[in-house]
Scaffold this active site. Structure first.
Site, mmCIF file in Angstrom:
data_model
loop_
_atom_site.group_PDB
_atom_site.id
_atom_site.type_symbol
_atom_site.label_atom_id
_atom_site.label_comp_id
_atom_site.label_asym_id
_atom_site.label_seq_id
_atom_site.Cartn_x
_atom_site.Cartn_y
_atom_site.Cartn_z
ATOM 1 N N TYR A 117 -43.614 34.792 -25.534
ATOM 2 C CA TYR A 117 -43.769 35.921 -26.463
ATOM 3 C C TYR A 117 -43.873 37.217 -25.663
ATOM 4 O O TYR A 117 -43.206 38.212 -25.967
ATOM 5 C CB TYR A 117 -45.019 35.681 -27.311
ATOM 6 C CG TYR A 117 -45.417 36.809 -28.235
ATOM 7 C CD1 TYR A 117 -44.674 37.117 -29.373
ATOM 8 C CD2 TYR A 117 -46.570 37.563 -27.988
ATOM 9 C CE1 TYR A 117 -45.065 38.146 -30.231
ATOM 10 C CE2 TYR A 117 -46.966 38.584 -28.838
ATOM 11 C CZ TYR A 117 -46.215 38.872 -29.960
ATOM 12 O OH TYR A 117 -46.604 39.895 -30.796
ATOM 13 N N SER A 166 -44.943 40.556 -44.966
ATOM 14 C CA SER A 166 -46.318 40.257 -44.565
ATOM 15 C C SER A 166 -46.836 41.339 -43.619
ATOM 16 O O SER A 166 -46.046 42.114 -43.050
ATOM 17 C CB SER A 166 -46.296 38.880 -43.875
ATOM 18 O OG SER A 166 -47.499 38.615 -43.211
ATOM 19 N N LYS A 188 -41.223 40.396 -25.559
ATOM 20 C CA LYS A 188 -41.616 41.788 -25.839
ATOM 21 C C LYS A 188 -41.269 42.682 -24.639
ATOM 22 O O LYS A 188 -40.815 43.806 -24.817
ATOM 23 C CB LYS A 188 -43.110 41.881 -26.187
ATOM 24 C CG LYS A 188 -43.508 41.183 -27.503
ATOM 25 C CD LYS A 188 -42.934 41.860 -28.742
ATOM 26 C CE LYS A 188 -43.543 41.340 -30.037
ATOM 27 N NZ LYS A 188 -42.834 41.811 -31.241
ATOM 28 N N THR A 206 -53.712 40.676 -39.173
ATOM 29 C CA THR A 206 -52.612 40.089 -39.953
ATOM 30 C C THR A 206 -52.647 38.572 -39.723
ATOM 31 O O THR A 206 -53.535 38.058 -39.046
ATOM 32 C CB THR A 206 -51.242 40.627 -39.468
ATOM 33 O OG1 THR A 206 -51.011 40.104 -38.153
ATOM 34 C CG2 THR A 206 -51.180 42.147 -39.455
HETATM 35 N N1 LIG Z 1 -50.941 41.758 -35.615
HETATM 36 C C1 LIG Z 1 -51.069 42.057 -34.343
HETATM 37 O O1 LIG Z 1 -52.176 42.121 -33.788
HETATM 38 C C2 LIG Z 1 -49.842 42.384 -33.527
HETATM 39 C C3 LIG Z 1 -50.042 42.819 -32.206
HETATM 40 C C4 LIG Z 1 -48.935 43.147 -31.444
HETATM 41 C C5 LIG Z 1 -47.658 43.052 -31.979
HETATM 42 N N2 LIG Z 1 -47.499 42.588 -33.260
HETATM 43 C C6 LIG Z 1 -46.123 42.484 -33.759
HETATM 44 O O2 LIG Z 1 -46.065 43.058 -35.038
HETATM 45 C C7 LIG Z 1 -44.964 42.483 -35.745
HETATM 46 C C8 LIG Z 1 -45.417 42.117 -37.151
HETATM 47 O O3 LIG Z 1 -46.370 41.067 -37.070
HETATM 48 P P1 LIG Z 1 -47.619 40.946 -38.053
HETATM 49 O O4 LIG Z 1 -48.822 41.180 -37.230
HETATM 50 O O5 LIG Z 1 -47.411 41.766 -39.272
HETATM 51 O O6 LIG Z 1 -47.579 39.381 -38.338
HETATM 52 P P2 LIG Z 1 -47.273 38.512 -39.660
HETATM 53 O O7 LIG Z 1 -48.208 38.897 -40.741
HETATM 54 O O8 LIG Z 1 -47.241 37.111 -39.196
HETATM 55 O O9 LIG Z 1 -45.816 38.997 -40.077
HETATM 56 C C9 LIG Z 1 -44.685 38.609 -39.358
HETATM 57 C C10 LIG Z 1 -43.444 39.027 -40.122
HETATM 58 O O10 LIG Z 1 -42.295 38.617 -39.355
HETATM 59 C C11 LIG Z 1 -41.460 37.809 -40.177
HETATM 60 N N3 LIG Z 1 -40.841 36.736 -39.411
HETATM 61 C C12 LIG Z 1 -41.459 35.804 -38.633
HETATM 62 N N4 LIG Z 1 -40.571 34.935 -38.167
HETATM 63 C C13 LIG Z 1 -39.358 35.307 -38.657
HETATM 64 C C14 LIG Z 1 -38.056 34.795 -38.541
HETATM 65 N N5 LIG Z 1 -37.772 33.681 -37.836
HETATM 66 N N6 LIG Z 1 -37.052 35.440 -39.181
HETATM 67 C C15 LIG Z 1 -37.302 36.532 -39.907
HETATM 68 N N7 LIG Z 1 -38.510 37.070 -40.077
HETATM 69 C C16 LIG Z 1 -39.530 36.461 -39.457
HETATM 70 C C17 LIG Z 1 -42.385 37.215 -41.250
HETATM 71 O O11 LIG Z 1 -41.616 36.949 -42.419
HETATM 72 P P3 LIG Z 1 -41.546 35.500 -43.141
HETATM 73 O O12 LIG Z 1 -42.581 34.601 -42.511
HETATM 74 O O13 LIG Z 1 -41.788 35.788 -44.579
HETATM 75 O O14 LIG Z 1 -40.154 35.092 -42.863
HETATM 76 C C18 LIG Z 1 -43.360 38.361 -41.486
HETATM 77 O O15 LIG Z 1 -42.834 39.271 -42.423
HETATM 78 C C19 LIG Z 1 -44.492 41.295 -34.908
HETATM 79 O O16 LIG Z 1 -43.360 41.656 -34.164
HETATM 80 C C20 LIG Z 1 -45.648 41.050 -33.952
HETATM 81 O O17 LIG Z 1 -45.222 40.481 -32.756
HETATM 82 C C21 LIG Z 1 -48.554 42.258 -34.036
#
Ligand SMILES: NC(=O)c1ccc[n+]([C@@H]2O[C@H](COP(=O)([O-])OP(=O)(O)OC[C@H]3O[C@@H](n4cnc5c(N)ncnc54)[C@H](OP(=O)(O)O)[C@@H]3O)[C@@H](O)[C@H]2O)c1
Length: 262
Positions: free
Chosen positions: A151, A12, A155, A186
């Site tokens: 969270y 994702s 981090k 996302t």
């Molecule tokens: N989007 C933002 O604005 C933002 C900002 C700062 C940091 N981040 C960081 O970016 C990273 C990616 O997030 P995203 O924005 O792409 O969000 P997302 O679309 O919700 O994707 C999260 C990903 O993490 C996986 N995941 C969640 N829980 C898990 C678990 N228990 N075991 C294994 N895999 C797990 C999900 O896979 P499944 O659900 O398929 O298992 C999915 O592939 C995260 O670390 C998030 O904290 C995002």
């Protein structure tokens, strides 16, 4: 080419876009997530050609699952050149309401899980002679923010742990790089945990107004070509990281004003 990579959270958002972006530069990419069907979608989006994509089912909230995923990878690969610890789950709950169970889960998924996986894959990262561990952190890994307490703590903890690892493993040519991510469009807020452990289920305005995951992945790909220890990726919200560091009075003024709306 002959390079091997492991990307967590590849089913994702950022991890999926990054997998698509890196598919041409790796011979094999192990892509991790909890559901095979979601990982298969990433494989389909990549199309044919480029890296061989190997879906690996792994739940970061389950130590046995991390061990079995890592063991499966290590059995096939002596050398790993890239590990992207990207998977994560955010939070939308006040400290006063959040159960200890939810706090423990958030720490396991966002901190202990990546630590456990990295330790298991470390021999293969060392063996590669030149490798990189990438940590998807957040701007809330640089400062606290309402509704994100655990969270944000997880981090922050990643920075302390993996910076230490960078010093220790320099002699083995392992480079640790932090991605400090701002707002990316996302499902991260939709998937965030509430006080009782349910899914928040809403798209935050901040998220909706963020950069796309494709733009984010392009910037990550560029970061991977550099030796910058920390790379900020996002929009104007990144200013808060600079303010906290160089103009703390301004940071606290803005952050406290925003906190009043929570
Ligand atoms: N989007 C933002 O604005 C933002 C900002 C700062 C940091 N981040 C960081 O970016 C990273 C990616 O997030 P995203 O924005 O792409 O969000 P997302 O679309 O919700 O994707 C999260 C990903 O993490 C996986 N995941 C969640 N829980 C898990 C678990 N228990 N075991 C294994 N895999 C797990 C999900 O896979 P499944 O659900 O398929 O298992 C999915 O592939 C995260 O670390 C998030 O904290 C995002």
């Amino acid at each position: 080419m002959n390079k091997v990579g492991v990307i967590t959270g590849a089913s994702s958002g950022i991890g999926q876009a990054l997998t698509i972006r890196l598919a041409d530069s790796y011979s094999v990419l192990y892509i991790c997530g909890r559901k095979l069907s979601s990982l298969q979608k990433t494989v389909d989006l990549c199309g044919t050609g480029g890296a061989k994509l190997v879906p690996v089912v792994m739940d970061l909230n389950d130590k046995a699952s991390i061990k079995s995923a890592a063991t499966g990878i290590i059995k096939k690969e002596k050398n790993i050149h890239l590990l992207v610890n990207n998977a994560g789950q955010s939070q939308r709950s006040l400290v006063k309401d959040t159960s200890e169970e939810v706090e423990a889960m958030l720490m396991q998924i966002n901190y202990f899980g990546p630590v456990q996986l990295t330790k298991l894959l470390l021999p293969a990262l060392q063996q590669a002679q030149s490798s990189r561990i990438v940590i998807t952190s957040s701007i809330v890994g640089k400062f606290g923010y309402p509704l994100r307490s655990t969270y944000s703590a997880a981090k922050h903890a990643l920075h302390g742990y993996f910076e230490s690892l960078r010093f220790e493993e320099k002699k083995n040519s392992i480079f640790v790089q932090f991605l400090v991510i701002g707002r990316v469009q996302t499902q991260v807020s939709v998937n965030a945990l509430t006080a009782g452990g349910e899914q928040y289920g809403k798209m935050d305005n901040g998220q909706a107004g963020g950069i796309s995951s494709e733009v984010c992945a392009r910037k990550i790909e560029a970061a991977l070509q550099s030796n910058r220890k920390e790379v900020l990726i996002g929009g104007k919200e990144l200013l808060m990281v600079k303010f906290k560091k160089y103009l703390p009075f301004l940071f606290y003024k803005i952050a406290e004003k925003e906190s009043n709306h929570v």
